[in-house]
Design a protein around this motif. Sequence first.
Motif, short mmCIF file in Angstrom:
data_model
loop_
_atom_site.label_atom_id
_atom_site.label_comp_id
_atom_site.label_asym_id
_atom_site.label_seq_id
_atom_site.Cartn_x
_atom_site.Cartn_y
_atom_site.Cartn_z
N ALA A 48 -21.37 -32.10 -86.00
CA ALA A 48 -22.94 -32.33 -85.81
C ALA A 48 -23.29 -33.05 -84.69
O ALA A 48 -22.68 -34.05 -84.20
CB ALA A 48 -23.45 -33.00 -87.15
N VAL A 49 -24.26 -32.52 -83.86
CA VAL A 49 -25.00 -33.34 -82.89
C VAL A 49 -26.49 -33.57 -83.05
O VAL A 49 -27.15 -32.56 -83.55
CB VAL A 49 -24.89 -32.32 -81.30
CG1 VAL A 49 -25.50 -33.22 -80.28
CG2 VAL A 49 -23.19 -32.04 -81.37
N LEU A 68 -30.94 -29.36 -73.53
CA LEU A 68 -30.43 -28.30 -72.84
C LEU A 68 -29.06 -28.50 -72.17
O LEU A 68 -28.21 -27.89 -72.01
CB LEU A 68 -31.29 -27.68 -71.89
CG LEU A 68 -32.34 -26.64 -72.60
CD1 LEU A 68 -33.24 -27.11 -73.32
CD2 LEU A 68 -33.33 -26.01 -71.44
N VAL A 69 -28.95 -30.07 -71.98
CA VAL A 69 -27.62 -30.36 -71.28
C VAL A 69 -26.57 -30.34 -72.52
O VAL A 69 -25.52 -29.87 -72.02
CB VAL A 69 -27.84 -31.76 -70.77
CG1 VAL A 69 -26.32 -32.49 -70.78
CG2 VAL A 69 -28.49 -32.14 -69.55
N LEU A 70 -27.12 -30.68 -73.45
CA LEU A 70 -26.04 -30.44 -74.60
C LEU A 70 -25.63 -28.96 -74.95
O LEU A 70 -24.35 -28.73 -75.29
CB LEU A 70 -26.28 -31.23 -75.94
CG LEU A 70 -26.24 -32.84 -75.53
CD1 LEU A 70 -27.20 -33.39 -76.94
CD2 LEU A 70 -24.88 -33.34 -75.74
N LEU A 71 -26.61 -28.23 -75.21
CA LEU A 71 -26.40 -26.57 -75.40
C LEU A 71 -25.63 -25.94 -74.26
O LEU A 71 -24.77 -25.29 -74.52
CB LEU A 71 -27.68 -26.07 -75.52
CG LEU A 71 -28.41 -26.50 -77.05
CD1 LEU A 71 -30.03 -25.89 -77.09
CD2 LEU A 71 -27.71 -25.84 -78.07
N ASN A 72 -26.11 -26.54 -73.24
CA ASN A 72 -25.46 -25.62 -72.22
C ASN A 72 -23.96 -26.23 -72.04
O ASN A 72 -22.87 -25.44 -71.58
CB ASN A 72 -26.00 -26.15 -70.69
CG ASN A 72 -25.31 -25.17 -69.55
OD1 ASN A 72 -25.32 -24.09 -69.57
ND2 ASN A 72 -24.92 -26.08 -68.45
N VAL A 94 -12.92 -21.33 -82.73
CA VAL A 94 -14.42 -21.35 -83.01
C VAL A 94 -14.97 -22.78 -83.12
O VAL A 94 -14.48 -23.51 -83.91
CB VAL A 94 -14.53 -20.75 -84.47
CG1 VAL A 94 -16.14 -20.58 -84.94
CG2 VAL A 94 -14.23 -19.06 -84.46
N ILE A 95 -16.08 -22.82 -82.33
CA ILE A 95 -16.79 -24.13 -82.75
C ILE A 95 -18.01 -23.94 -83.39
O ILE A 95 -18.96 -23.18 -83.04
CB ILE A 95 -17.15 -24.78 -81.26
CG1 ILE A 95 -15.93 -24.99 -80.34
CG2 ILE A 95 -18.02 -25.92 -81.39
CD1 ILE A 95 -16.09 -25.49 -78.90
N GLU A 96 -18.07 -24.61 -84.51
CA GLU A 96 -19.32 -24.58 -85.30
C GLU A 96 -20.20 -25.73 -85.11
O GLU A 96 -19.44 -26.90 -85.49
CB GLU A 96 -19.08 -24.51 -86.94
CG GLU A 96 -20.08 -24.27 -87.65
CD GLU A 96 -19.88 -24.16 -89.18
OE1 GLU A 96 -20.78 -23.59 -89.83
OE2 GLU A 96 -18.85 -24.02 -89.64
N CYS A 97 -21.52 -25.82 -84.67
CA CYS A 97 -22.10 -26.85 -84.39
C CYS A 97 -23.63 -26.93 -85.09
O CYS A 97 -24.40 -26.04 -84.85
CB CYS A 97 -22.19 -26.98 -82.85
SG CYS A 97 -23.05 -28.55 -82.37
N TYR A 98 -23.61 -28.06 -85.70
CA TYR A 98 -25.12 -28.29 -86.44
C TYR A 98 -26.00 -28.96 -85.28
O TYR A 98 -25.71 -30.46 -85.14
CB TYR A 98 -25.18 -28.93 -87.63
CG TYR A 98 -24.56 -27.96 -88.74
CD1 TYR A 98 -25.30 -27.33 -89.80
CD2 TYR A 98 -23.12 -27.81 -88.80
CE1 TYR A 98 -24.62 -26.55 -90.73
CE2 TYR A 98 -22.45 -26.85 -89.72
CZ TYR A 98 -23.39 -26.51 -90.68
OH TYR A 98 -22.88 -25.18 -91.55
N LEU A 132 -23.88 -21.56 -84.25
CA LEU A 132 -24.88 -22.48 -83.78
C LEU A 132 -25.79 -22.78 -84.92
O LEU A 132 -26.26 -21.51 -85.38
CB LEU A 132 -25.26 -22.07 -82.52
CG LEU A 132 -26.50 -23.15 -81.74
CD1 LEU A 132 -25.82 -24.49 -81.46
CD2 LEU A 132 -27.11 -22.45 -80.82
N HIS A 133 -26.16 -23.74 -85.38
CA HIS A 133 -27.17 -23.81 -86.38
C HIS A 133 -28.13 -25.08 -85.90
O HIS A 133 -27.56 -26.06 -85.56
CB HIS A 133 -26.45 -24.47 -87.80
CG HIS A 133 -25.59 -23.82 -88.25
ND1 HIS A 133 -25.47 -22.75 -89.18
CD2 HIS A 133 -24.11 -23.98 -88.26
CE1 HIS A 133 -24.24 -22.24 -89.17
NE2 HIS A 133 -23.39 -22.96 -88.76
N THR A 134 -29.33 -24.73 -85.45
CA THR A 134 -30.14 -25.77 -85.03
C THR A 134 -31.41 -26.04 -85.98
O THR A 134 -31.90 -25.22 -86.79
CB THR A 134 -30.97 -25.14 -83.91
OG1 THR A 134 -31.44 -23.98 -83.84
CG2 THR A 134 -29.89 -24.94 -82.64
N SER A 135 -31.89 -27.28 -85.79
CA SER A 135 -33.01 -27.66 -86.69
C SER A 135 -33.96 -28.55 -85.87
O SER A 135 -33.44 -29.40 -84.92
CB SER A 135 -32.74 -28.24 -88.04
OG SER A 135 -32.11 -29.54 -87.69
#
Length: 408
Positions: A48-49, A68-72, A94-98, A132-135
């Motif tokens: 999770a980030v 955007l720095v982190l997503l990039n 596979v990297i799963e990131c929340y 990728l999961h974003t909130s």
Amino acid sequence: MVKKSYDWKNGAALDDHSRVKLRILDEYFREYLRVRCVLPQQEKFRLAVVDGFSGAGIYEDGSFGSPLVLLNALRQTEEKLNLYRAAEGFRPIVIECYFSFNDVDPEAINLLRENSAGIIAEINECHPNVELHTSFHTGEFEQSRRAICQRIQASRVRSALFNLDQYGYTQVSEATLIELMNITRSAEVFLTFAIESFLTYLSPERIRNIIGSNTVPFAGNISNVDENQTKPNWLGSVEKVVFETLRGAASYVSPFSIHNPDGWRYWLIHFANSFRARQVYNDVLHRNKSSQAHFGRSGLSMLHYNPRESLDLYLFNQDSRGSARKQLLDDIPDLVGKFANALLIGDFYKASYNETPAHSDDINFAIINNPDLEVVTQNGGLRRSANTIRDTDVLKLRDQTSFFSLVR
């Protein structure tokens, strides 16, 4: 309500200290992913980030903000990792990131949704090995964190990284830091604040209690930032106050200022419960030399003041590394002696990394090249090279000490 510091709608300017923070965050996150995905047999890494004060994601000059720095960094690092794994014949990882983005300004969050839509779509469409999961959240972080933490716990990830680039100091309490550091098995926090806000927040009595105990001598009023911000002795004293105030939040707390020759006004603190994380952070700072500053000892016990020792400004550059190697030659045998003359390398790292600015290569160099130390492998052999040292090796004082140790 926190006063908004950026006019995101009309274009927020990217100042120098923010540029430094973003560079360190970018490089650290890339290295973080590399280290956490290093095992050839590993097939998935889940994390999770959280960007607690995210802003709108893009500055007026087009530079990426932290979201955007982190997503990039995520998409580029995943691609690089899997290209390497394919070349070596390993299965892809596979990297799963929340991701959770929060800001007190609703306008900033609305703009962030727009500004991040392209890169999120590109990751979802072109990076099948990223889940990728974003909130998006709007509110003061102390309120939004409840929903964010519930989301992390529901995801059952074991790793979490928080970027808390607050506007002053009071938007993240010490109790919240402790909670975040315990939200998962492996949590890390980046905390930014203006030192003037930090010193204003602390009571004068608390400051006096800290600077009265083995800190760099400083004759002025430590809370008068405008008058003292360019004085190295002041920097050393403030580091001590920052460290002693926040050290209870994590096992490893870096108290270094963002370097500015015109005055040390902003602090970027890294919290971790693993010495490996602090080791990686120190090394990243050395690759970004002069991005942060420390005043005091350059070996171990970096905040310990001894009137017989001269103290210098440590800027994580080559000159600073030379000074660190010299001090480490003395400091490491002294520390080993406190552990009955022998301890595991991993235990040595655990005992030393919270109070050293040194690069990992310089620590290992000082171990291998010290006439009073030896590194013994699990099979009873001796290590001869610094880059072959393992956590399971035993670091010990030699039975016969050198003349060098007698004259220290």
